[in-house]
Structure formats: C-alpha cells, structure tokens
Design a protein around this motif. Structure first.
Motif, short mmCIF file in Angstrom:
data_model
loop_
_atom_site.label_atom_id
_atom_site.label_comp_id
_atom_site.label_asym_id
_atom_site.label_seq_id
_atom_site.Cartn_x
_atom_site.Cartn_y
_atom_site.Cartn_z
N ARG A 32 42.65 41.18 37.13
CA ARG A 32 42.36 41.87 38.40
C ARG A 32 40.86 41.79 38.71
O ARG A 32 40.47 41.61 39.87
CB ARG A 32 42.83 43.33 38.32
N ALA A 33 40.05 41.93 37.66
CA ALA A 33 38.59 41.81 37.86
C ALA A 33 38.22 40.41 38.34
O ALA A 33 37.38 40.24 39.23
CB ALA A 33 37.87 42.14 36.56
N GLN B 56 39.11 40.02 41.90
CA GLN B 56 38.18 40.77 42.73
C GLN B 56 36.89 39.99 42.93
O GLN B 56 36.32 39.94 44.03
CB GLN B 56 37.89 42.14 42.10
N ALA C 187 37.56 37.36 45.46
CA ALA C 187 37.60 37.92 46.82
C ALA C 187 36.19 38.24 47.32
O ALA C 187 35.92 38.16 48.53
CB ALA C 187 38.46 39.18 46.83
N MET C 188 35.28 38.56 46.41
CA MET C 188 33.90 38.89 46.79
C MET C 188 33.04 37.63 46.94
O MET C 188 31.87 37.72 47.30
CB MET C 188 33.27 39.82 45.73
N ASN D 263 38.25 31.63 38.84
CA ASN D 263 37.25 31.29 39.85
C ASN D 263 36.83 29.82 39.83
O ASN D 263 35.89 29.43 40.53
CB ASN D 263 36.01 32.17 39.67
N GLU E 175 36.24 46.96 35.36
CA GLU E 175 35.58 47.28 36.64
C GLU E 175 34.49 46.26 36.96
O GLU E 175 33.78 45.78 36.09
CB GLU E 175 34.97 48.68 36.60
N ARG F 163 31.17 45.39 39.62
CA ARG F 163 30.21 46.02 40.51
C ARG F 163 29.11 45.02 40.87
O ARG F 163 28.55 44.36 39.99
CB ARG F 163 29.61 47.26 39.83
#
Length: 292
Positions: free
Chosen positions: A115-116, A119, A122-123, A151, A265, A267
């Motif tokens: 999931r990370a 994400q 997507a970023m 990726n 997570e 960030r």
C-alpha cells in the motif's frame, strides 16, 4: 649582473651569461641572484592561476544544519511495514540480528508495504526516477524491494544504509512487550538526552539526541551526494523518522513522538514546513562597549 627586482614585472630569462661571467665556475653564474627575489617572482607569476571564487550557500552544501537553510532534494519518509517481532508484540532493536529473516516483514507488513508503494506511485515519487535508501535491517530492505518493484525502479537505485538508519536501540527494553515502550517516550518528553537503561546483550541504549546525530549525518550525505533528485528514506522503525522530521521542521526534539509513523506510512517532506533560517544572536547583536 642581473638587475635587482624593483617592480612586479618578472625579469626575462637569462639567454647568455654576462661578459664578465666566468663559465669555468658555474656558481658565479647565479651569484647575484637572491633567493628571496626568486620566491617573490614565482609567487607573482603563479598567483593568478590559483585564485578561487568565494563559495555561496548552494556550493557549500556539505555543511548541513538542522533545521536546514534549504533542501537540495525532494524526500519521502517511509516506515517499513510490520515486522515478525512486532506482530508478536515484542521489542526487537538489537542490530546483531537486523539482517535475520526473523526481523523481516510479517504477512500484514507486506500488505502495508505494498500500500505504501502504491501511495508513492500515486504521489509521483519516481516519475523522473528516484533513489531508495533503506536501512540494511531485513524489514526495511524488503520494503525497499517492494517499493522498487511497484514503481519500476531498478535494483541499482537501491542504496542500502548500514548504520545511520538502524532501529533506535532501546537497551533493557529489548525483548519486552511493545506496550512498555511508552515508558521510553515518557523519558523522551522530559529530555532528549535521557537514555533507556543499558543491557549487556549488545543492544545499544540510545537517547533522542543520539538518533538525532545519526539522521543528521545521513542528511548531510544525501544533500552532498545528490542535487535536485528524489530520495525515498525507508526506516525499520518510527523514531528515526520522527526525530529526523522534528529536526527538519525545527520542532523541539522532546515532542518527536507527536510525529509518530505507523507501519507502512508514507510522508513527503514539505520544504514549506522548514522555518526560515535566522542568524544567531551573536551575529546580530554587537557589544558596543566591550570590557577592557
């Protein structure tokens, strides 16, 4: 006789000895030349080739400070997914076992890491390519491989970090229940220099300040090695990342726990959150009447 140097002009080379020179004695050829004059003339001729421009802030990037004046790269901070030890509710920070498969991702940890990775995609983290810097700790490196696969990043872009990103050593808390870590964070809130109690099994007992030194050294390397690149930092635990982010944004290190990262997570380090650099008082205020 050679003319004595009285100006900045360099004398022409001696093409033929003066008429009065005794060729049978070579020493008399240079008798009138003063050693100081030779050094002076050499200095005058060499100086123009060794003048260096003054370095500005962008050229002196090796001198990294927290919070930084600016960042040369874009950074994503990622905590690896849940480890096997974390799934059992056990604290495991001993670096001796960091490459053991027991320190790897649990089944849930792999899902969190996927999931990370999605994400990050997507970023647009790796749209223009990126560098992935994971701790050599098993779960962090496994997370880096998952992020790279999702990726489209080749293995040559994964740069393992061998010490600066080790999980924070919690000393005598090693092997205890995860819930007991709240006692460590209570000490952190009192002072960043308080260390967990020591233990003799090889597990370090690191204070917040100890970890701060490590992550500052890491950022100094990254800011020196890369320019206008994207770097994904993958840590095996939360404390490396919270202390790093607190340093980047100028937050009191005693409050690093407020920036806690959950397993998996992601960030983005927002450059806008970095405060404007202020000169120290010593550079602003001058003593007009110093004591004699």
């Amino acid at each position: 006789m050679l003319t004595t140097l009285t100006s900045n002009k360099i004398p022409p080379p001696l093409l033929s000895p003066p008429p009065s020179t005794n060729l049978k004695n070579p020493r008399t050829l240079f008798k009138s030349i003063d050693r100081r004059q030779i050094l002076t003339s050499l200095a005058l001729s060499i100086t123009p080739f060794f003048t260096f421009p003054e370095l500005n802030d962008s050229q002196a990037r090796g001198l990294f400070q927290m919070p930084p004046v600016r960042l040369s790269n874009r950074y994503f901070l990622v905590r690896a997914g849940e480890s096997e030890f974390e799934s059992l509710g056990i604290i495991n920070t001993n670096p001796v076992a960091k490459t053991s498969m027991d320190s790897g991702l649990s089944v849930e940890g792999r899902k969190q890491t996927v999931r990370a990775a999605l994400q990050l995609k997507a970023m647009g983290a790796c749209e223009d390519n990126c560098w992935i810097w994971p701790s050599i700790t098993q779960r962090a490196y496994q997370a880096a491989e998952i992020i790279a696969a999702v990726n489209g990043v080749t293995r040559s872009r994964i740069v393992p970090e061998y010490s600066f990103l080790d999980a924070r050593g919690l000393g005598a808390y090693e092997g205890k229940n995860l819930a007991s870590i709240s006692e460590v964070y209570l000490s952190d809130s009192l002072s960043p220099t308080i260390k967990p109690p020591p233990i003799d099994d090889g597990t370090p007992n690191e204070s917040v300040s100890d970890v701060f030194v490590r992550v500052t050294q890491l950022m100094s390397i990254l800011e020196t090695q890369y320019s206008e690149d994207t770097v994904i930092i993958v840590s095996p635990d939360s404390d490396n990342l919270t202390i790093l982010q607190a340093g980047l944004v100028g937050l009191d290190l005693r409050r690093h726990r407020e920036l806690s990262f959950g397993p998996g997570e992601v960030r983005l380090v927002d450059p806008k959150s970095i405060p404007t650099y202020k000169q120290p008082a010593s550079a602003v205020y001058k003593c007009l009447n110093p004591p004699s």
